[in-house]
Design a protein around this motif. Structure first.
Motif, mmCIF file in Angstrom:
data_model
loop_
_atom_site.group_PDB
_atom_site.id
_atom_site.type_symbol
_atom_site.label_atom_id
_atom_site.label_comp_id
_atom_site.label_asym_id
_atom_site.label_seq_id
_atom_site.Cartn_x
_atom_site.Cartn_y
_atom_site.Cartn_z
ATOM 1 N N MET A 1 -8.620 -1.883 12.337
ATOM 2 C CA MET A 1 -9.009 -2.810 13.392
ATOM 3 C C MET A 1 -10.431 -3.314 13.191
ATOM 4 O O MET A 1 -10.804 -4.370 13.678
ATOM 5 C CB MET A 1 -8.892 -2.073 14.741
ATOM 6 C CG MET A 1 -9.166 -2.973 15.939
ATOM 7 S SD MET A 1 -8.003 -4.325 15.978
ATOM 8 C CE MET A 1 -8.811 -5.405 17.136
ATOM 9 N N GLN A 2 -11.236 -2.517 12.436
ATOM 10 C CA GLN A 2 -12.632 -2.893 12.264
ATOM 11 C C GLN A 2 -12.784 -4.266 11.634
ATOM 12 O O GLN A 2 -13.675 -5.031 11.993
ATOM 13 C CB GLN A 2 -13.354 -1.851 11.409
ATOM 14 C CG GLN A 2 -13.451 -0.494 12.083
ATOM 15 C CD GLN A 2 -14.224 0.491 11.240
ATOM 16 O OE1 GLN A 2 -14.985 0.081 10.367
ATOM 17 N NE2 GLN A 2 -14.030 1.761 11.475
ATOM 18 N N ASN A 3 -11.904 -4.576 10.680
ATOM 19 C CA ASN A 3 -12.005 -5.864 9.989
ATOM 20 C C ASN A 3 -11.554 -7.026 10.856
ATOM 21 O O ASN A 3 -11.764 -8.182 10.496
ATOM 22 C CB ASN A 3 -11.175 -5.830 8.707
ATOM 23 C CG ASN A 3 -11.717 -4.834 7.715
ATOM 24 O OD1 ASN A 3 -12.920 -4.586 7.680
ATOM 25 N ND2 ASN A 3 -10.840 -4.248 6.904
ATOM 26 N N LYS A 4 -10.941 -6.717 11.983
ATOM 27 C CA LYS A 4 -10.414 -7.774 12.834
ATOM 28 C C LYS A 4 -11.383 -8.174 13.933
ATOM 29 O O LYS A 4 -11.127 -9.079 14.700
ATOM 30 C CB LYS A 4 -9.091 -7.327 13.469
ATOM 31 C CG LYS A 4 -7.972 -7.073 12.457
ATOM 32 C CD LYS A 4 -6.706 -6.678 13.181
ATOM 33 C CE LYS A 4 -5.560 -6.429 12.213
ATOM 34 N NZ LYS A 4 -4.324 -6.020 12.911
ATOM 35 N N ILE A 5 -12.476 -7.449 14.034
ATOM 36 C CA ILE A 5 -13.384 -7.672 15.160
ATOM 37 C C ILE A 5 -14.688 -8.268 14.691
ATOM 38 O O ILE A 5 -15.303 -7.777 13.773
ATOM 39 C CB ILE A 5 -13.657 -6.348 15.900
ATOM 40 C CG1 ILE A 5 -12.334 -5.779 16.409
ATOM 41 C CG2 ILE A 5 -14.606 -6.560 17.061
ATOM 42 C CD1 ILE A 5 -12.491 -4.443 17.064
ATOM 43 N N LYS A 6 -15.090 -9.350 15.322
ATOM 44 C CA LYS A 6 -16.374 -9.966 15.028
ATOM 45 C C LYS A 6 -17.385 -9.438 16.026
ATOM 46 O O LYS A 6 -17.183 -9.488 17.229
ATOM 47 C CB LYS A 6 -16.276 -11.494 15.160
ATOM 48 C CG LYS A 6 -15.255 -12.112 14.228
ATOM 49 C CD LYS A 6 -15.103 -13.597 14.505
ATOM 50 C CE LYS A 6 -14.035 -14.208 13.621
ATOM 51 N NZ LYS A 6 -13.844 -15.639 13.923
ATOM 52 N N PHE A 7 -18.489 -8.920 15.514
ATOM 53 C CA PHE A 7 -19.478 -8.325 16.396
ATOM 54 C C PHE A 7 -20.479 -9.375 16.866
ATOM 55 O O PHE A 7 -21.089 -10.064 16.078
ATOM 56 C CB PHE A 7 -20.227 -7.204 15.667
ATOM 57 C CG PHE A 7 -19.334 -6.092 15.243
ATOM 58 C CD1 PHE A 7 -18.430 -5.553 16.145
ATOM 59 C CD2 PHE A 7 -19.381 -5.598 13.960
ATOM 60 C CE1 PHE A 7 -17.596 -4.529 15.768
ATOM 61 C CE2 PHE A 7 -18.546 -4.574 13.568
ATOM 62 C CZ PHE A 7 -17.650 -4.034 14.480
ATOM 63 N N THR A 122 -16.203 -10.061 26.061
ATOM 64 C CA THR A 122 -16.308 -9.315 27.302
ATOM 65 C C THR A 122 -17.764 -8.974 27.567
ATOM 66 O O THR A 122 -18.468 -8.494 26.683
ATOM 67 C CB THR A 122 -15.487 -8.004 27.213
ATOM 68 O OG1 THR A 122 -14.109 -8.326 27.096
ATOM 69 C CG2 THR A 122 -15.687 -7.152 28.444
ATOM 70 N N LYS A 123 -18.199 -9.221 28.781
ATOM 71 C CA LYS A 123 -19.575 -8.916 29.153
ATOM 72 C C LYS A 123 -19.655 -7.453 29.579
ATOM 73 O O LYS A 123 -19.094 -7.058 30.592
ATOM 74 C CB LYS A 123 -20.030 -9.829 30.295
ATOM 75 C CG LYS A 123 -21.521 -9.719 30.605
ATOM 76 C CD LYS A 123 -21.909 -10.693 31.701
ATOM 77 C CE LYS A 123 -23.406 -10.714 31.925
ATOM 78 N NZ LYS A 123 -23.792 -11.628 33.008
ATOM 79 N N TYR A 124 -20.349 -6.644 28.777
ATOM 80 C CA TYR A 124 -20.459 -5.211 29.014
ATOM 81 C C TYR A 124 -21.848 -4.910 29.550
ATOM 82 O O TYR A 124 -22.852 -5.083 28.871
ATOM 83 C CB TYR A 124 -20.225 -4.449 27.707
ATOM 84 C CG TYR A 124 -19.935 -2.985 27.879
ATOM 85 C CD1 TYR A 124 -18.627 -2.518 27.929
ATOM 86 C CD2 TYR A 124 -20.969 -2.061 27.987
ATOM 87 C CE1 TYR A 124 -18.345 -1.173 28.074
ATOM 88 C CE2 TYR A 124 -20.693 -0.707 28.127
ATOM 89 C CZ TYR A 124 -19.381 -0.271 28.175
ATOM 90 O OH TYR A 124 -19.109 1.080 28.319
ATOM 91 N N VAL A 136 -19.307 -8.120 24.055
ATOM 92 C CA VAL A 136 -18.382 -7.384 23.193
ATOM 93 C C VAL A 136 -17.210 -8.301 22.842
ATOM 94 O O VAL A 136 -16.625 -8.925 23.734
ATOM 95 C CB VAL A 136 -17.857 -6.119 23.898
ATOM 96 C CG1 VAL A 136 -16.865 -5.383 23.012
ATOM 97 C CG2 VAL A 136 -19.019 -5.201 24.263
ATOM 98 N N PRO A 137 -16.867 -8.419 21.564
ATOM 99 C CA PRO A 137 -15.793 -9.347 21.167
ATOM 100 C C PRO A 137 -14.420 -8.940 21.685
ATOM 101 O O PRO A 137 -14.078 -7.764 21.711
ATOM 102 C CB PRO A 137 -15.843 -9.282 19.632
ATOM 103 C CG PRO A 137 -16.430 -7.951 19.332
ATOM 104 C CD PRO A 137 -17.421 -7.685 20.415
#
Length: 210
Positions: A1-7, A122-124, A136-137
Motif C-alpha cells: 500500500m505504501q507505493n499507492k499513497i502520495k504523502f 484528510t485533515k488530521y 493526510v492523503p
C-alpha cells in the motif's frame, strides 16, 4: 500500500465549521446503490508534541484533547463545500472522528461503474485543533460488488518525522474483526464486511500552486 499513497503535508491555518452529527446516531441502512465504508487513520509523529503545541499557542486544557480527522476529506477552500458534501454530511451521523476510532460513512455508488474514487486529503488535527494539523492523503479507488453493503478499507498507520511532519512510513493493516465489531455498534442491523481491494488512481499532471 505504501507505493499507492502520495504523502502531502501542509500547515496553513484553515477555519471552517461543519456539523459533527446528524439527527440519528446510527448509520441508516444502505440502499441499492449505496455502501457503508469503514476504516481507521492514525498518525504518529516523532516530534515533541508538547513543545510543538506550545509553539502554536495551545492552552494546557487543549493539549489533553485527542487528535481528530475528517471523513471523507476536508477541502482546502471552504467554498468547495458544495451540495454533494452537504448531502453527505446530512446522510451520515458523524463526519469527524478521534484518533483510534474506526471511521464509518455511507457513500453513494455509481450504478454503472460500481466504483468509488477518492482523490482528496484528510485533515488530521493533532489535539483536535486547527492550529496543529497535517494533510493526510486519501488517494485510491475501490470497486463495490453489487451484493456488498459494507466494505472495510483497512487501517492506515502513518509516521511523521521532524517539525515539518514529513511522512516517512505508512502501514496498511488488516484489523477486520475489530472493524466488524465497530460497525455492528453503529448500524441498525448486522452487515458482513467485505475486504476492499484498494487500487491506485490514474496519475494526473501535477497542478501548479498559485
Amino acid at each position: 500500500m505504501q507505493n499507492k499513497i502520495k504523502f502531502i503535508a501542509a500547515f496553513t491555518a484553515l477555519f471552517f465549521a461543519v456539523p459533527l452529527f446528524a439527527k440519528d446516531s446510527k448509520v441508516k441502512n444502505p440502499g441499492k446503490n449505496e455502501v457503508i465504508l469503514i476504516g481507521k487513520i492514525v498518525v504518529k509523529p516523532t516530534e515533541d508534541m508538547n513543545f510543538y503545541a506550545q509553539t502554536r499557542g495551545l492552552k494546557d486544557e487543549e493539549k489533553s484533547k485527542s487528535a481528530s480527522y475528517h471523513i471523507p476529506f476536508a477541502p482546502e477552500d471552504p467554498d468547495d463545500y458544495d451540495d454533494d458534501y452537504e448531502d453527505f454530511v446530512d446522510d451520515n451521523p458523524k463526519v469527524i472522528f478521534e484518533e483510534g476510532e474506526f471511521f464509518y460513512a455511507k457513500f453513494k455508488v455509481n450504478k454503472k461503474t460500481r466504483n468509488l474514487q477518492f482523490n482528496g486529503m484528510t485533515k488530521y488535527r493533532f489535539f483536535g485543533s486547527d492550529k496543529t494539523f497535517v494533510w493526510v492523503p486519501f488517494d485510491f479507488n475501490v470497486d463495490v460488488p453489487k451484493d456488498v453493503s459494507a466494505m472495510y478499507l483497512g487501517s492506515f498507520y502513518f509516521e511523521t518525522e521532524g517539525q515539518d511532519f514529513v511522512f516517512k512510513n505508512a502501514n496498511h493493516i488488516d484489523e477486520y474483526e475489530l472493524a466488524q465489531e465497530a460497525l455492528d455498534k453503529v448500524t441498525k442491523k448486522h452487515f458482513d464486511l467485505y475486504r476492499a481491494d484498494l487500487k491506485e488512481n490514474p496519475k494526473e499532471e501535477s497542478k501548479k500552486k498559485k
